[in-house]
Design a protein around this motif. Structure first.
Motif, short mmCIF file in Angstrom:
data_model
loop_
_atom_site.label_atom_id
_atom_site.label_comp_id
_atom_site.label_asym_id
_atom_site.label_seq_id
_atom_site.Cartn_x
_atom_site.Cartn_y
_atom_site.Cartn_z
N GLU A 45 0.81 -1.22 0.00
CA GLU A 45 0.00 0.00 0.00
C GLU A 45 0.85 1.27 0.00
OE1 GLU A 45 -4.26 -0.95 1.98
OE2 GLU A 45 -2.64 -0.50 3.38
N ASN A 88 -5.69 -0.62 -0.40
CA ASN A 88 -6.07 -1.94 -0.89
C ASN A 88 -7.09 -2.53 0.08
OD1 ASN A 88 -6.34 -4.49 -1.88
ND2 ASN A 88 -4.21 -5.08 -1.62
N PRO A 89 -8.38 -2.47 -0.25
CA PRO A 89 -9.40 -2.98 0.68
C PRO A 89 -9.36 -4.50 0.85
CG PRO A 89 -10.40 -2.34 -1.40
CD PRO A 89 -8.96 -1.93 -1.46
N LYS A 90 -8.72 -5.22 -0.06
CA LYS A 90 -8.66 -6.68 0.03
C LYS A 90 -7.52 -7.17 0.92
CE LYS A 90 -10.62 -7.27 -4.54
NZ LYS A 90 -10.41 -7.73 -5.90
N LYS A 91 -6.66 -6.26 1.35
CA LYS A 91 -5.54 -6.65 2.19
C LYS A 91 -6.05 -7.05 3.57
CE LYS A 91 -1.03 -5.12 3.66
NZ LYS A 91 -0.09 -4.05 3.75
N ARG A 92 -5.44 -8.07 4.14
CA ARG A 92 -5.90 -8.60 5.42
C ARG A 92 -5.83 -7.54 6.52
NH1 ARG A 92 -3.72 -14.22 7.11
NH2 ARG A 92 -5.24 -14.76 5.55
#
Length: 100
Positions: A45, A88-92
């Motif tokens: 990010e 990055n909304p998909k990042k854990r």
């Protein structure tokens, strides 16, 4: 959602200790380099990119081209090192920017 100036200042503090993850060489901003930057942004990010171009105008063009093609925000640029941020909304565990 665009980031505010206060958020940019906070991100500058976070990026200060990082080392550049991508270095642009003599061939400039190629598709392969842009793909590598995309991967780095998706994973981290917040990244630094070193632009080893001949003069200031070439570096300016490369820095702006990276910003346009990746959709990342330019956080800072000092000399031949530029810092970019893209959420990055998909990042854990995404980077939590304060709502300053």
């Amino acid at each position: 959602m665009p980031i505010t100036e206060k958020q940019k200042r906070w991100l500058k503090k976070q990026v200060h200790h990082l080392k550049p993850v991508v270095t642009l060489g003599q061939h400039g901003t190629t598709d392969a380099v842009l793909a590598e930057i995309e991967i780095a942004l998706a994973h981290h990010e917040l990244i630094k990119v070193r632009v080893n171009a001949g003069d200031r105008e070439e570096r300016d063009v490369s820095v702006e081209l990276i910003r346009e093609r990746t959709g990342a925000d330019l956080i800072s640029r000092i000399g031949n090192v530029a810092a970019y941020y893209r959420h990055n909304p998909k990042k854990r565990q995404p980077l939590e920017i304060p709502k300053l």
